[in-house]
Design an enzyme around this catalytic site. Structure first.
Site, PDB file in Angstrom:
ATOM      1  N   SER A 106      81.889 -19.710   7.785  1.00 32.95           N
ATOM      2  CA  SER A 106      81.505 -21.121   7.888  1.00 32.95           C
ATOM      3  C   SER A 106      80.667 -21.531   6.689  1.00 32.95           C
ATOM      4  O   SER A 106      80.422 -22.708   6.489  1.00 32.95           O
ATOM      5  CB  SER A 106      80.683 -21.338   9.154  1.00 32.95           C
ATOM      6  OG  SER A 106      79.528 -20.546   9.105  1.00 32.95           O
ATOM      7  N   HIS A 127      88.100 -22.066  10.389  1.00 36.88           N
ATOM      8  CA  HIS A 127      86.812 -21.833  11.054  1.00 36.88           C
ATOM      9  C   HIS A 127      86.877 -22.245  12.523  1.00 36.88           C
ATOM     10  O   HIS A 127      86.975 -23.435  12.847  1.00 36.88           O
ATOM     11  CB  HIS A 127      85.712 -22.607  10.307  1.00 36.88           C
ATOM     12  CG  HIS A 127      84.357 -22.396  10.881  1.00 36.88           C
ATOM     13  ND1 HIS A 127      83.425 -23.393  10.987  1.00 36.88           N
ATOM     14  CD2 HIS A 127      83.771 -21.282  11.386  1.00 36.88           C
ATOM     15  CE1 HIS A 127      82.325 -22.904  11.543  1.00 36.88           C
ATOM     16  NE2 HIS A 127      82.517 -21.626  11.790  1.00 36.88           N
ATOM     17  N   GLU A 139      88.103 -25.983  11.748  1.00 38.74           N
ATOM     18  CA  GLU A 139      87.940 -26.581  10.418  1.00 38.74           C
ATOM     19  C   GLU A 139      88.831 -25.810   9.438  1.00 38.74           C
ATOM     20  O   GLU A 139      88.742 -24.581   9.351  1.00 38.74           O
ATOM     21  CB  GLU A 139      86.481 -26.492   9.957  1.00 38.74           C
ATOM     22  CG  GLU A 139      85.553 -27.398  10.761  1.00 38.74           C
ATOM     23  CD  GLU A 139      84.076 -27.249  10.368  1.00 38.74           C
ATOM     24  OE1 GLU A 139      83.376 -28.260  10.305  1.00 38.74           O
ATOM     25  OE2 GLU A 139      83.627 -26.101  10.128  1.00 38.74           O
ATOM     26  N   ASN A 177      78.636 -26.979  10.825  1.00 42.23           N
ATOM     27  CA  ASN A 177      77.412 -26.201  10.618  1.00 42.23           C
ATOM     28  C   ASN A 177      76.428 -26.904   9.674  1.00 42.23           C
ATOM     29  O   ASN A 177      75.213 -26.701   9.793  1.00 42.23           O
ATOM     30  CB  ASN A 177      77.736 -24.799  10.117  1.00 42.23           C
ATOM     31  CG  ASN A 177      78.253 -23.912  11.238  1.00 42.23           C
ATOM     32  OD1 ASN A 177      78.331 -24.342  12.380  1.00 42.23           O
ATOM     33  ND2 ASN A 177      78.614 -22.690  10.921  1.00 42.23           N
TER      34      ASN A 177
END
Ligand code: 3HC
Length: 271
Positions: A106, A127, A139, A177
């Protein structure tokens, strides 16, 4: 995370080769998957036949050469750039020319992994979120070198797994994140400053914002070591004080209080 991703793929009809460094970690990963599928059978969410079919699609191995016939590799090892770089170098040699090599990182630069291979157009980020079986989002991170066909193939895989893909630049933290970890870090800061207890901060964010979990339950789910590695990588990339890990988090990792996986984190899971 590896076990959750493998389960997701197997349940959605993909043949999975689950490669681990040692037989014991491979067996443990398979056991986690079995436990998760058994829970779904107990809850009536899956039949025994569906569980058995999913498990039958999974092969466990310690040899990278067993990945030679796969179309897509999803790497999900520790968030350490050197470890991942070495692995991508080996994956480039152990897999077929057409194989897409994706990373579940990430925060680490996907481009550095792509450049370890002779096929940087076939390397991207994919991700997943914890728990991977449940969370809808994937993602798809696009390094400068990735080909459109690779992105399209990875999106199609995510959709076939029942996920919603979003595309994002190869930048630390991607979307989720980059926004989530300053919040989690600031929750630790509030607690460290004695503003409120762990339980009350969790209750406040669930009741006040409608979040399914409070920040401490979520930190414990993700793992405090993983969370610290994410914050450190974000700080390294942006030098933004918002990403500078609160000292308590670093101390808890040093004390091996890592969350659910170690039995203790901000909450206690030992009973
Ligand atoms: N494995 C498999 N399935 C699980 C699971 C797990 N570890 N945890 C929960 N589930 C399933 C349950 O079986 C249940 O399925 P069902 O609806 O089909 O019966 C469903 O999830 C809901 O679980 P529960 O009813 O037990 O509990 P909750 O309703 O509280 O949901 C939760 C649990 C889905 C984890 C929810 O609390 C949640 O969405 N939390 C937030 C999680 C989150 O924010 N994740 C992102 C973390 S950041 C990240 O992963 C990025 C990475 O880079 C670190």
């Amino acid at each position: 995370m590896g076990s959750g991703i493998a389960e997701t793929a197997a349940v959605n009809g993909f043949d999975v080769v689950l490669r681990s460094r040692s037989q014991s970690t491979a067996d443990a990963t398979l056991a986690t998957m079995e436990k998760s599928l058994n829970r779904q059978v107990e809850k009536g969410k899956k039949t025994e036949a569906e569980r058995d079919e999913a498990l039958a699609r999974v092969t466990v191995t310690t040899a990278l050469t067993d990945l030679k016939d796969v179309d897509l590799v999803i790497e999900s090892v520790v968030e350490d750039l050197e470890v991942k770089k070495e692995l991508f170098n080996e994956l480039d040699r152990s897999t077929a020319e057409h194989t897409i090599l994706a990373t579940n990182t990430s925060t680490l630069p996907v481009i550095e992994l792509a450049m370890q291979t002779g096929r940087p157009d076939k390397v991207c980020g994919v991700h997943f979120f914890n728990p991977a079986q449940v969370m809808e989002l994937v993602e798809v991170a696009k390094p400068l070198t990735v080909a459109d066909e690779t992105v399209a193939a990875v999106r199609a895989f995510a959709e076939a797994c029942g996920k919603t893909p979003v595309e994002v630049k190869d930048q630390a933290g991607f979307i989720v994140n980059a926004l989530l970890f300053p919040y989690l870090n600031n929750a630790v800061r509030l607690y460290e400053q004695g503003v409120a207890s762990v339980a009350d901060i969790d209750t406040a964010m669930k009741g006040g914002c409608g979040f399914p979990m409070g920040p401490f339950a979520l930190l414990d789910l993700v793992g405090l070591d993983t969370s610290l590695a994410i914050l450190d990588a974000l700080y390294q990339e942006f030098r933004d004080p918002n990403y500078a890990a609160v000292p308590l988090l670093r101390r808890m990792v040093a004390a091996e209080q890592l969350g659910r996986k170690s039995g203790q984190g901000f909450l206690d899971y030992r009973t």
